[in-house]
Design a protein around this motif. Sequence first.
Motif, PDB file in Angstrom:
ATOM      1  N   ASN A  19      32.155  40.632  36.332  1.00 22.57           N
ATOM      2  CA  ASN A  19      32.285  41.776  35.986  1.00 22.57           C
ATOM      3  C   ASN A  19      32.842  42.958  36.831  1.00 22.57           C
ATOM      4  O   ASN A  19      33.273  43.804  36.262  1.00 22.57           O
ATOM      5  N   CYS A  20      33.095  42.659  38.073  1.00 14.01           N
ATOM      6  CA  CYS A  20      33.606  43.407  38.973  1.00 14.01           C
ATOM      7  C   CYS A  20      35.207  43.372  38.994  1.00 14.01           C
ATOM      8  O   CYS A  20      35.850  44.251  39.382  1.00 14.01           O
ATOM      9  N   ILE A  21      35.729  42.432  37.964  1.00 14.90           N
ATOM     10  CA  ILE A  21      37.208  42.286  37.789  1.00 14.90           C
ATOM     11  C   ILE A  21      37.508  42.839  36.716  1.00 14.90           C
ATOM     12  O   ILE A  21      37.150  42.449  35.626  1.00 14.90           O
ATOM     13  N   HIS A  22      38.238  43.913  36.836  1.00 13.92           N
ATOM     14  CA  HIS A  22      38.565  44.799  35.506  1.00 13.92           C
ATOM     15  C   HIS A  22      40.051  44.367  35.033  1.00 13.92           C
ATOM     16  O   HIS A  22      39.998  44.640  33.627  1.00 13.92           O
ATOM     17  N   SER A  23      40.748  44.165  35.903  1.00 15.78           N
ATOM     18  CA  SER A  23      42.192  43.655  35.366  1.00 15.78           C
ATOM     19  C   SER A  23      42.669  42.592  36.392  1.00 15.78           C
ATOM     20  O   SER A  23      42.353  42.676  37.474  1.00 15.78           O
ATOM     21  N   ILE A  24      43.429  41.608  35.694  1.00 18.03           N
ATOM     22  CA  ILE A  24      43.856  40.523  36.626  1.00 18.03           C
ATOM     23  C   ILE A  24      45.436  40.018  36.236  1.00 18.03           C
ATOM     24  O   ILE A  24      45.308  39.225  35.247  1.00 18.03           O
ATOM     25  N   SER A  25      46.377  40.623  36.834  1.00 20.59           N
ATOM     26  CA  SER A  25      47.837  40.397  36.180  1.00 20.59           C
ATOM     27  C   SER A  25      48.483  39.275  37.051  1.00 20.59           C
ATOM     28  O   SER A  25      48.351  39.180  38.239  1.00 20.59           O
TER      29      SER A  25
ATOM     30  N   LEU B 151      47.532  40.060  40.824  1.00 21.33           N
ATOM     31  CA  LEU B 151      47.166  41.374  41.257  1.00 21.33           C
ATOM     32  C   LEU B 151      45.714  41.645  40.545  1.00 21.33           C
ATOM     33  O   LEU B 151      45.516  41.667  39.306  1.00 21.33           O
ATOM     34  N   LEU B 152      44.720  41.723  41.351  1.00 17.99           N
ATOM     35  CA  LEU B 152      43.422  42.044  41.029  1.00 17.99           C
ATOM     36  C   LEU B 152      43.161  43.479  41.045  1.00 17.99           C
ATOM     37  O   LEU B 152      43.299  44.027  41.998  1.00 17.99           O
ATOM     38  N   ASN B 153      42.486  43.862  39.904  1.00 22.40           N
ATOM     39  CA  ASN B 153      42.220  45.182  39.666  1.00 22.40           C
ATOM     40  C   ASN B 153      43.138  46.309  40.356  1.00 22.40           C
ATOM     41  O   ASN B 153      42.790  47.392  40.969  1.00 22.40           O
ATOM     42  N   ASN B 154      44.533  45.832  40.279  1.00 23.40           N
ATOM     43  CA  ASN B 154      45.583  46.755  40.593  1.00 23.40           C
ATOM     44  C   ASN B 154      45.598  47.059  41.904  1.00 23.40           C
ATOM     45  O   ASN B 154      46.179  48.161  42.426  1.00 23.40           O
ATOM     46  N   ASN B 155      44.926  46.464  42.924  1.00 28.01           N
ATOM     47  CA  ASN B 155      44.547  46.964  44.058  1.00 28.01           C
ATOM     48  C   ASN B 155      44.494  45.770  45.191  1.00 28.01           C
ATOM     49  O   ASN B 155      44.268  45.764  46.237  1.00 28.01           O
ATOM     50  N   HIS B 156      44.487  44.395  44.917  1.00 27.65           N
ATOM     51  CA  HIS B 156      44.423  43.238  45.741  1.00 27.65           C
ATOM     52  C   HIS B 156      45.253  42.147  45.280  1.00 27.65           C
ATOM     53  O   HIS B 156      45.345  41.515  43.998  1.00 27.65           O
ATOM     54  N   LEU B 157      46.118  41.603  46.102  1.00 19.91           N
ATOM     55  CA  LEU B 157      47.143  40.698  45.778  1.00 19.91           C
ATOM     56  C   LEU B 157      46.407  39.144  46.417  1.00 19.91           C
ATOM     57  O   LEU B 157      45.933  39.299  47.352  1.00 19.91           O
TER      58      LEU B 157
ATOM     59  N   TYR C 115      51.675  53.048  55.599  1.00 20.27           N
ATOM     60  CA  TYR C 115      51.311  51.537  55.904  1.00 20.27           C
ATOM     61  C   TYR C 115      49.598  51.539  55.186  1.00 20.27           C
ATOM     62  O   TYR C 115      49.344  50.439  54.680  1.00 20.27           O
ATOM     63  N   ALA C 116      48.975  52.764  55.368  1.00 14.41           N
ATOM     64  CA  ALA C 116      47.650  52.569  54.872  1.00 14.41           C
ATOM     65  C   ALA C 116      47.519  52.193  53.293  1.00 14.41           C
ATOM     66  O   ALA C 116      46.482  51.662  52.711  1.00 14.41           O
ATOM     67  N   GLU C 117      48.693  52.450  52.525  1.00 13.60           N
ATOM     68  CA  GLU C 117      48.712  52.108  51.129  1.00 13.60           C
ATOM     69  C   GLU C 117      49.151  50.484  50.955  1.00 13.60           C
ATOM     70  O   GLU C 117      48.910  50.020  49.696  1.00 13.60           O
ATOM     71  N   ALA C 118      49.263  49.754  52.009  1.00 10.59           N
ATOM     72  CA  ALA C 118      49.404  48.352  51.858  1.00 10.59           C
ATOM     73  C   ALA C 118      48.132  47.715  51.118  1.00 10.59           C
ATOM     74  O   ALA C 118      47.080  47.893  51.554  1.00 10.59           O
ATOM     75  N   LYS C 119      48.205  47.071  50.047  1.00  7.00           N
ATOM     76  CA  LYS C 119      47.327  46.404  49.406  1.00  7.00           C
ATOM     77  C   LYS C 119      46.807  45.026  50.262  1.00  7.00           C
ATOM     78  O   LYS C 119      47.344  44.494  50.928  1.00  7.00           O
ATOM     79  N   PRO C 120      45.297  44.873  50.073  1.00  3.95           N
ATOM     80  CA  PRO C 120      44.654  43.672  50.905  1.00  3.95           C
ATOM     81  C   PRO C 120      45.502  42.486  50.017  1.00  3.95           C
ATOM     82  O   PRO C 120      45.728  42.365  48.876  1.00  3.95           O
TER      83      PRO C 120
END
Length: 199
Positions: free
Chosen positions: A37-43, A66-72, A106-111
């Motif tokens: 349920n923590c996964i809102h989007s997964i493209s 791409l997980l929750n638009n913020n994790h590769l 650089y801080a914008e780099a996704k995990p």
Amino acid sequence: GSPKYGLTNDYMFRVVFQENELARKGLIAAVLHINPNCIHSISIRNPITPGSKLEDKEFVLDLKVLLNNNHLINLEMQMTDQHNWQDRSLSYLCRSFDQLYKGEEYAEAKPATHIGFLNFAPFPEHLEFNGCYKLLNIKNHIPYSDKLTLYVVDLTHIELATEEDRLYQIDHWATLFKAKTWEEIHMLAPRNEYIQDAS
């Protein structure tokens, strides 16, 4: 009877988890030990056309998500030990992390996370079912960064699953991958709606 190709076939693995969002969500949540349920989007970042011929030698059968638009996240099935897993997985992980465009901070780099399902033990002297690797200080184990993570699931040692692995049912996923008959697959399906979707 037996399926012609099981989920350890890299192409079948790739297509099944590309085409089934529910299964994809359940598998990733199980490996990461999080609630689905923590996964809102997964493209999917690198879709292929199911049924297409694999004649291009550059065709890569890992699945980029791409997980929750913020994790590769990369997912990969590797059946044979080609004695290059560590370098191969690091290469994929670093390519995923290095996604900044010109002018971005650089801080914008996704995990970035690489998840490998292996049909061999990557470290035979240190057997483990579901290993998690990060950048740590070798003296005090302080994390250097949380943005790079490697998971290695050894399908040959499901019996070493920890209590937490079993809680999140990653052992059930591994058993599904290794299943040789439809009977085995159908026995696993009712235990988990995400596995049922993959089945």
